[in-house]
Design a protein around this motif. Structure first.
Motif, PDB file in Angstrom:
ATOM      1  N   GLU A 124       0.685  -1.203  -0.059  1.00  0.00           N
ATOM      2  CA  GLU A 124       0.063  -0.059  -0.091  1.00  0.00           C
ATOM      3  C   GLU A 124       0.835   1.268  -0.007  1.00  0.00           C
ATOM      4  O   GLU A 124       2.062   1.228   0.644  1.00  0.00           O
ATOM      5  CB  GLU A 124      -0.737   0.087   1.182  1.00  0.00           C
ATOM      6  N   PRO A 125       0.450   2.378  -0.667  1.00  0.00           N
ATOM      7  CA  PRO A 125      -0.726   2.484  -1.551  1.00  0.00           C
ATOM      8  C   PRO A 125      -0.524   1.526  -2.837  1.00  0.00           C
ATOM      9  O   PRO A 125       0.596   1.524  -3.410  1.00  0.00           O
ATOM     10  CB  PRO A 125      -0.673   3.933  -1.857  1.00  0.00           C
ATOM     11  N   PRO A 145       2.699  -1.246   4.197  1.00  0.00           N
ATOM     12  CA  PRO A 145       2.819  -0.012   4.047  1.00  0.00           C
ATOM     13  C   PRO A 145       4.244   0.229   3.122  1.00  0.00           C
ATOM     14  O   PRO A 145       5.037  -0.471   3.439  1.00  0.00           O
ATOM     15  CB  PRO A 145       2.896   0.697   5.550  1.00  0.00           C
ATOM     16  N   SER A 334      -7.266  16.537   5.470  1.00  0.00           N
ATOM     17  CA  SER A 334      -7.331  15.084   5.469  1.00  0.00           C
ATOM     18  C   SER A 334      -7.399  14.758   3.839  1.00  0.00           C
ATOM     19  O   SER A 334      -7.647  15.779   3.078  1.00  0.00           O
ATOM     20  CB  SER A 334      -8.289  14.180   5.686  1.00  0.00           C
ATOM     21  N   SER A 335      -6.975  13.652   3.267  1.00  0.00           N
ATOM     22  CA  SER A 335      -7.134  13.452   1.799  1.00  0.00           C
ATOM     23  C   SER A 335      -8.489  13.663   1.162  1.00  0.00           C
ATOM     24  O   SER A 335      -8.821  14.245   0.217  1.00  0.00           O
ATOM     25  CB  SER A 335      -6.628  11.930   1.536  1.00  0.00           C
ATOM     26  N   ASP A 336      -9.248  12.943   1.965  1.00  0.00           N
ATOM     27  CA  ASP A 336     -10.928  12.977   1.553  1.00  0.00           C
ATOM     28  C   ASP A 336     -11.307  14.583   1.485  1.00  0.00           C
ATOM     29  O   ASP A 336     -11.963  15.104   0.470  1.00  0.00           O
ATOM     30  CB  ASP A 336     -11.771  12.150   2.433  1.00  0.00           C
ATOM     31  N   THR A 354      -6.291   7.734   0.145  1.00  0.00           N
ATOM     32  CA  THR A 354      -6.885   6.667   0.976  1.00  0.00           C
ATOM     33  C   THR A 354      -7.639   5.578   0.015  1.00  0.00           C
ATOM     34  O   THR A 354      -8.167   4.504   0.620  1.00  0.00           O
ATOM     35  CB  THR A 354      -7.689   7.297   2.146  1.00  0.00           C
ATOM     36  N   GLY A 357      -5.650   2.688  -0.042  1.00  0.00           N
ATOM     37  CA  GLY A 357      -5.232   2.074   1.375  1.00  0.00           C
ATOM     38  C   GLY A 357      -4.743   3.236   2.328  1.00  0.00           C
ATOM     39  O   GLY A 357      -4.636   4.217   2.032  1.00  0.00           O
ATOM     40  N   GLN A 358      -4.912   2.657   3.716  1.00  0.00           N
ATOM     41  CA  GLN A 358      -4.508   3.722   4.523  1.00  0.00           C
ATOM     42  C   GLN A 358      -3.440   4.293   4.472  1.00  0.00           C
ATOM     43  O   GLN A 358      -3.127   5.327   5.076  1.00  0.00           O
ATOM     44  CB  GLN A 358      -4.936   3.325   5.825  1.00  0.00           C
ATOM     45  N   SER A 359      -2.413   3.471   3.983  1.00  0.00           N
ATOM     46  CA  SER A 359      -1.058   4.630   3.798  1.00  0.00           C
ATOM     47  C   SER A 359      -1.086   5.642   2.798  1.00  0.00           C
ATOM     48  O   SER A 359       0.022   6.441   2.770  1.00  0.00           O
ATOM     49  CB  SER A 359      -0.002   3.346   2.995  1.00  0.00           C
ATOM     50  N   GLU A 361      -3.011   8.303   3.330  1.00  0.00           N
ATOM     51  CA  GLU A 361      -3.571   9.252   4.017  1.00  0.00           C
ATOM     52  C   GLU A 361      -2.310  10.388   3.840  1.00  0.00           C
ATOM     53  O   GLU A 361      -1.383  10.078   4.125  1.00  0.00           O
ATOM     54  CB  GLU A 361      -4.025   9.111   5.417  1.00  0.00           C
TER      55      GLU A 361
END
Length: 395
Positions: A124-125, A145, A334-336, A354, A357-359, A361
């Motif tokens: 990830e990502p 990650p 945040s990314s979003d 994201t 994957g959470q990596s 962010e």
């Protein structure tokens, strides 16, 4: 009387989250005048001579099924190409399967290889489909990650922290979507020794192999001892601007390919013959057009990375694929939130990190498979947005 609808549904699918990319682009669909740098698709039209090969095939009446494996001519041409360009030898009639895009090939590999509960190491990502296809095959995806400090390259140290006695497979996806990272031969050789040590299969998705700008692509099965351990996946979507043709392929041990073909024959039967004829033309005569497109991507890559760094969004230098993956940490968002606000305020669409994957962010993915005019306009809008974000933080 029917039971509640959810009782008729497969809970594995119900609990599977939808693609983070598609969730975001539902928002884009409702916004007019958007500059979209989100979709991983070439902005070039498939070169004329490739389209023309399809037209001629239709005129000659080639509208029927092919072998489940695909046409012998295309498989032989793929074998020649792999041997010449990547120094890997495959027997075309038993070790190569033509699929409906590289995405089907990923799904076939997971379903043919995994037993319930077996684990798959997924860097990830990375591309959004790997973990869900593992889950749908009854396996367990395990995120590994990668970090910008390592140039988003996969390390043996990170893998060792995640591998267990139940691990069956490792996914390799270089050049990488979304980061644009690549791996060199020495780095891949270290991964190969890890795979041998833990007796792992390797799914090598090399769909972006031809889009390598610095250095040269090293195909994982060309590493000593890796050919029989590796399921190699590739296709024509990115390299030859053929996304809608849906032609991919798998190369690997004939026993692996045979089992994948069973699933393929019961679900897809075969890839469309028209697409296979176009792919054959792309391999035989498409080198010049492919190189022209790659040169254009490279120019755009340098432009976009330079602009991100100038506006304060530190951007790792992508050496492959056609994505930039800048950090947005200086904005405090945040990314979003960054992507949603950028869309609302500037009508520029990019993808939150994201989604991969959470990596991811703290990052966004930006496709530079778009015209320089679009990229310039989008970068100007993003720079204005970043300046506003920083002023809001300071106030």
């Amino acid at each position: 009387m029917m039971k509640p609808i959810e009782e008729y549904l497969n809970p594995t699918i119900v609990n599977l989250p939808p693609s983070g990319i598609r969730r975001f682009f539902d928002l884009v669909a409702n916004t007019k005048g958007v500059i979209s740098l989100g979709v991983g698709e070439p902005d070039f039209i498939t070169p004329w001579h490739i389209r023309e090969a399809c037209f001629y095939g239709l005129e000659r009446g080639y509208t029927m099924y092919t072998s489940n494996f695909g046409t012998p001519e295309l498989r032989k041409e793929i074998a020649k190409y792999a041997a010449k360009r990547y120094h890997v030898e495959y027997e075309p009639l038993s070790e190569i399967l033509i699929t409906v895009g590289a995405s089907e090939a990923v799904d076939l590999a997971m379903r043919a290889m995994l037993r319930p509960g077996e684990e798959v190491l997924v860097p990830e990502p990375s591309y959004v489909s790997y973990a869900p296809t593992v889950t749908m095959a009854g396996g367990v995806p395990v995120g590994v990650p990668t970090y910008v400090k390592d140039d988003f390259q996969l390390t043996v140290e990170a893998l060792e922290q995640k591998v267990t006695s139940n691990t069956k497979m490792l996914v390799l996806c270089y050049p990488n979507n979304p980061t644009g990272a690549i791996m060199t031969r020495p780095e891949l050789e270290a991964i190969a020794r890890f795979a041998e040590k833990h007796d792992l299969l390797v799914l090598a998705d090399e769909i972006y192999a031809e889009l390598t700008y610095e250095g040269s692509h090293v195909s994982f099965p060309s590493i000593a001892g890796m050919k029989d351990r590796t399921i190699l996946i590739n296709g024509f979507s990115k390299s030859h601007a053929m996304t809608g043709w849906r032609v991919g392929y798998v190369c690997g041990n004939k026993e692996f390919v045979a089992q994948m073909t069973k699933i393929h024959q019961y679900t897809m039967l075969c890839a469309p013959i028209m697409g296979q004829m176009a792919a054959l033309e792309a391999l035989r005569n498409g080198e010049a057009e492919k190189e022209r497109m790659v040169d254009q991507y490279d120019q755009r890559r340098r432009f976009v990375v330079g602009r991100f760094n100038e506006m304060g969004l530190t951007c790792f230098n992508p050496r492959g694929a056609f994505y930039a993956f800048p950090s947005i940490s200086v904005t405090g968002l945040s990314s979003d939130a960054f992507c949603e606000k950028l869309l609302a305020e500037e009508k520029v669409a990019v993808v939150p990190g994201t989604a991969f994957g959470q990596s991811g962010e703290g990052f966004i993915r930006v496709s530079y498979a778009s015209s320089l005019a679009n990229l310039t306009a989008a970068m100007d809008k993003m720079e204005a947005f970043v300046e506003r974000c920083q002023k809001r933080q300071a106030s």
